[in-house]
Write an enzyme that holds these catalytic residues in place. Structure first.
Site, mmCIF file in Angstrom:
data_model
loop_
_atom_site.group_PDB
_atom_site.id
_atom_site.type_symbol
_atom_site.label_atom_id
_atom_site.label_comp_id
_atom_site.label_asym_id
_atom_site.label_seq_id
_atom_site.Cartn_x
_atom_site.Cartn_y
_atom_site.Cartn_z
ATOM 1 N N CYS A 20 0.849 -1.199 0.000
ATOM 2 C CA CYS A 20 0.000 0.000 0.000
ATOM 3 C C CYS A 20 0.882 1.245 0.000
ATOM 4 O O CYS A 20 2.112 1.153 0.118
ATOM 5 C CB CYS A 20 -0.929 0.015 1.218
ATOM 6 S SG CYS A 20 -0.013 0.011 2.769
ATOM 7 N N CYS A 23 3.235 1.772 2.924
ATOM 8 C CA CYS A 23 4.496 1.023 2.823
ATOM 9 C C CYS A 23 5.545 1.892 2.145
ATOM 10 O O CYS A 23 6.698 1.979 2.587
ATOM 11 C CB CYS A 23 4.328 -0.265 2.002
ATOM 12 S SG CYS A 23 3.172 -1.457 2.689
ATOM 13 N N ASP A 505 -4.004 -24.998 7.471
ATOM 14 C CA ASP A 505 -5.260 -24.614 6.831
ATOM 15 C C ASP A 505 -5.998 -25.914 6.512
ATOM 16 O O ASP A 505 -5.371 -26.892 6.103
ATOM 17 C CB ASP A 505 -4.985 -23.837 5.545
ATOM 18 C CG ASP A 505 -6.265 -23.432 4.855
ATOM 19 O OD1 ASP A 505 -7.057 -22.702 5.467
ATOM 20 O OD2 ASP A 505 -6.474 -23.868 3.710
ATOM 21 N N ASP A 708 -3.636 -18.682 0.957
ATOM 22 C CA ASP A 708 -2.969 -18.650 2.255
ATOM 23 C C ASP A 708 -1.672 -17.842 2.222
ATOM 24 O O ASP A 708 -0.958 -17.782 3.218
ATOM 25 C CB ASP A 708 -2.632 -20.079 2.717
ATOM 26 C CG ASP A 708 -3.871 -20.932 2.877
ATOM 27 O OD1 ASP A 708 -4.866 -20.418 3.404
ATOM 28 O OD2 ASP A 708 -3.847 -22.107 2.461
#
Length: 820
Positions: A20, A23, A505, A708
């Protein structure tokens, strides 16, 4: 008076990991705070930083380090350059400093164990030729980059030539040194002929040992001297030269030494035996080090050499390098598949053990993917090439293993620091030793001073320190590749052994990732076969995943399915259709209740199945409840066993899923998990990892590497379960090539075993030097009257490196203890 203006340079740095605009602002602020940076602008859209800086005050590597410290990385290119002439860890440290001093180099790691330099650089600023030049200017030989099997063969030939040279020199040295040794023995026994004791004969025999066999030591010493550094060659050259020069002086002027009370004993045997033993050590070390790269050679050797390509309707045998994407390739029984592709015609069973570590052949047919270097067992087929050359799965595996073997583990930092100051420190200790013995030693003080000076120089061994970590990393990562476990780098291998908790997961990791029929509960006199056949016939018109699971189960049992008539999908409830003149309802409890179908005992069965984490699907025929179908995302084979094995290793095992808590808890009970994290949205997976880390735990995350990816990146160690098709998952530290979750167990066991070997190596390397150097200096003489013979010191030094490499090679016997 002229004013000195600061040099200004403008540079564009590609940056990876920015998510973003904040950052970008974060990086910009950090760069502007660096001394020597005059201006910095970071553009989130282009993912680049434009920096104006004074290169005399700050380097590109320091800019990259500042960015990396924030969790981002400068996206440069990487090259691995084999290097000739490295003799110890001090050499590696010297080359590393030279490479880091090249403008445009982001990072450089020189690995003494692999004899390579891995350099990350900015292509627009510096080219590979400049890197090779920097290595050459540091006094070492940059070899050809082994980008192919032929390149690896050339590298192997160079190593083989080195071994042949060492062997020839060792045998010559033994032949010349043995008579010198016998002559020296004459001072203690009477049976040695007088002529063997002649210092002139010993001089004649020792001179070729000193200057022909020992020439590489002088060569290395001179190279280090030119660059104002010191390495292992410095210690050996000075130590043996001191013994040889003293003996030469005694031989030329024995009367002078006798008058000075120094004695006329010569030490040609000391110099010759030292050189002989060190050459033996290097020979054994070179042989053993060659075995550490056996995994790469084995992977390279798996490649097919030729391919049978269909061109203009004819089969043409071509070198595998000539195959292009889109080519049709014919593969016959017993042949290796030459490239990755998709089967367009034919069926076969494929042995993919080289890729996944799983021994059972996999049946493949049209539309299925196959991979280069796997073995076609039974049928013949035609494939369309989809990946060739460096893009194949095998080529990517080789690249990952090579990069991991060339990287450095954090545990190596201490050894690297010690190696960088080791030789100067030893030289200083040796000089102090000589001075103390010359001034305060018993007569003949000069003789004692000389022998202890030589012993200190010879016993010191930075080689063992330099080999302790990389040799174990090489063997460990190679064994991982053999078992379908790919470590991104040495740091990943090291971090894995510290993990305290592992989060799985659920979907696609612990479970198959698609629904399957698990139970059929008949009712009201219907048979299980009737219930399944009628429900599957009705579901043939549905595209719902649960419906597909029912149809697949019926086909697997060989049931003949009639055509359904009057099909109607009922959103949120199920479906209605006519099958063999029967009205069939398939769906939820609500569907049957609204159709006023009595459920009877099916309600209790549905409750029980739901508690087991399964989805109950009701079936009614002509207004009567016919039975229940239970559908669930079934557990992968060995998932339960893998969880049990990880818990037995002391790890806390958790499952993360978006399922409702009741379903999740049911699956957790089946697997024997410590904790279940249920009803987690995809975007919240990263927060779950952070929460566990906030408890002070080092966390591993196991996922499929797609949705993930953020959680894998957040975890201390991200483990991506692949299918052999996407092995270069950027977010993962470890990639499991197959879908077998027992690969996580293999990774943990291998990491722990490798780190145990590294710690053993470092312990013995440090202890050897910590104890050996003071003993060689003579600290035991005042209390026990013991002095270390320089020849024994040479034997100990040679064996220290060999023992470290041999200990690392024990990892080649690693076999994962997998639950069955």
């Amino acid at each position: 008076m002229q004013s000195t203006q600061p040099t200004t340079r403008r540079l564009d740095l590609p940056i990876g990991g920015m998510r973003c605009a904040s950052c970008a602002a974060h990086i910009e602020k950090a760069l502007q705070a660096l001394p020597g940076v005059q201006a910095a602008q970071v553009n989130f859209a282009t993912q680049r930083a434009t920096v104006q800086f004074d290169p005399t005050a700050v380097s590109v590597a320091q800019l990259a380090e500042a960015i990396a410290a924030l969790g981002y990385q400068v996206a440069g290119e990487q090259v691995t350059i084999p290097i000739g002439g490295m003799r110890c860890a001090s050499c590696a440290a010297h080359i590393e400093r030279a490479l880091r001093g090249v403008e445009g180099v982001i990072a450089a790691a020189v690995n003494f164990g692999t004899q390579t330099a891995t350099v990350t650089y900015l292509p627009g600023v510096v080219e590979v030729a400049a890197l090779r030049r920097a290595i050459a200017e540091a006094g070492y030989e940059p070899l050809e980059v082994a980008e192919s099997e032929a390149g690896l063969d050339r590298e192997q030939q160079a190593r083989a030539a080195e071994i042949r040279t060492l062997k020839r020199k060792f045998l010559t040295s033994v032949a010349l040194t043995f008579p010198i040794f016998l002559g020296a023995l004459g001072a203690y026994v009477s049976w040695v002929p007088r002529w063997l004791q002649s210092p002139w004969l010993q001089l004649l025999l020792a001179t070729p040992v000193q200057f022909w066999v020992g020439f590489p030591f002088y060569q290395g010493f001179w190279r280090a001297l030119k660059h104002k550094t010191a390495d292992m060659n410095t210690l050996i050259a000075i130590g043996t030269s001191a013994a040889y020069a003293y003996s030469l002086a005694v031989t030329l002027a024995p009367g002078l030494f006798a008058r000075l009370g120094l004695g006329t004993h010569v030490y040609y045997d000391t110099a010759a035996i030292i050189i002989t033993l060190i050459i033996l050590g290097r020979l054994l070390e070179a042989r053993a080090r060659g075995q550490t790269s056996a995994a790469i050679r084995k992977l390279m050797g798996l490649r097919a050499k030729t391919a049978r390509v269909l061109r203009d309707g004819q089969e043409v045998d071509l070198p595998v390098e000539a195959v292009q994407i889109g080519d049709l390739v014919r593969v016959r029984p017993g042949e290796k598949i030459p490239v990755d592709g998709v089967i367009v015609e034919g069926h076969s069973a494929i042995d993919e053990s080289m890729l996944t570590g799983e021994s059972l052949p996999v049946d493949k047919g049209p539309g299925d993917e196959v991979f280069g270097a796997t073995l076609n067992k039974t049928g013949s087929f035609t494939l369309r090439a989809t990946r060739v050359g460096k893009e194949t799965v095998l080529a990517q595996i080789i690249k990952l293993v090579e990069e991991a073997q060339g990287s450095k583990a954090p545990i190596q930092r201490l050894a690297d620091y010690v190696a960088s100051i080791f030789v100067p420190a030893v030289l200083a200790i040796a000089v102090v030793t000589f001075g103390v013995w010359a001034l305060f030693g018993p007569p003949p003080a000069l003789t004692f001073a000389l022998l202890n000076f030589v012993a200190v120089l010879i016993i010191a061994c930075p080689c063992a320190l330099g080999l302790a970590t990389p040799t174990a990393i090489m063997v460990g990562t190679g064994k991982g590749a053999e078992h379908g476990v790919l470590f991104r780098n040495a740091a990943s291998l090291e971090r894995a052994h510290k993990l305290q908790a592992i989060i799985f997961d659920k979907t696609g990791t612990l479970t198959q990732g698609k629904p399957a029929l698990t139970d059929v509960v008949p009712h009201n006199g219907f048979t299980a076969e009737e219930v399944l056949r009628l429900a599957a016939a009705a579901e043939r018109g549905s595209e719902h995943p649960l419906g597909e699971a029912v149809v697949e189960a019926a086909k697997a049992q060989g049931l003949a399915l009639a055509e359904a008539q009057d099909f109607a999908a009922l959103p949120g409830q199920g479906l209605r259709a006519r099958v063999d003149a029967h009205t069939v309802l398939v769906g939820s409890e609500r569907l049957l209740r609204e159709a006023q179908v009595p459920l009877g005992k099916l309600e209790e069965a549905a409750q029980r199945l739901a508690e087991e984490g399964k989805t109950p699907v009701y079936v009614a025929v002509d207004g009567r409840a016919a039975g229940l179908l239970a559908i669930a995302d079934t557990l992968k084979p060995y998932a339960r066993e893998a969880v049990r094995a990880l818990r037995a290793m002391g790890l806390e095992v958790l499952m993360l899923t978006g399922d409702n808590r009741r379903t999740a808890e049911a699956i957790g009970r089946q697997l024997g998990l410590d904790r279940v994290l249920a009803e987690v949205l995809p975007q919240d997976k990263t927060n779950q990892v952070k929460r566990l880390q906030a408890e002070g735990k080092l966390v591993g995350m196991v996922g499929d590497g797609i949705n993930d990816a953020p959680a894998l990146a957040q975890a201390d160690v991200g483990i991506a379960i692949g299918t052999g098709t996407d092995i270069a998952m950027e977010a993962a530290d470890i990639t499991l090539v197959s879908g077998d979750v027992r690969g996580v167990v293999t990774a943990m066991q291998l990491s722990r075993r490798t780190m145990r070997v590294i710690k053993q190596n470092l312990f013995w390397a440090f202890i050897y030097n910590i104890l050996g150097i003071p003993i060689a200096a003579g600290v035991l003489y005042p209390v026990a009257g013991l002095l270390l013979n320089p020849a024994i010191a040479a034997a100990a030094m040679a064996m220290s490196s060999v023992s470290v490499v041999s200990n690392s090679l024990r990892l080649r016997r690693f076999r994962p203890q997998l639950p069955q």
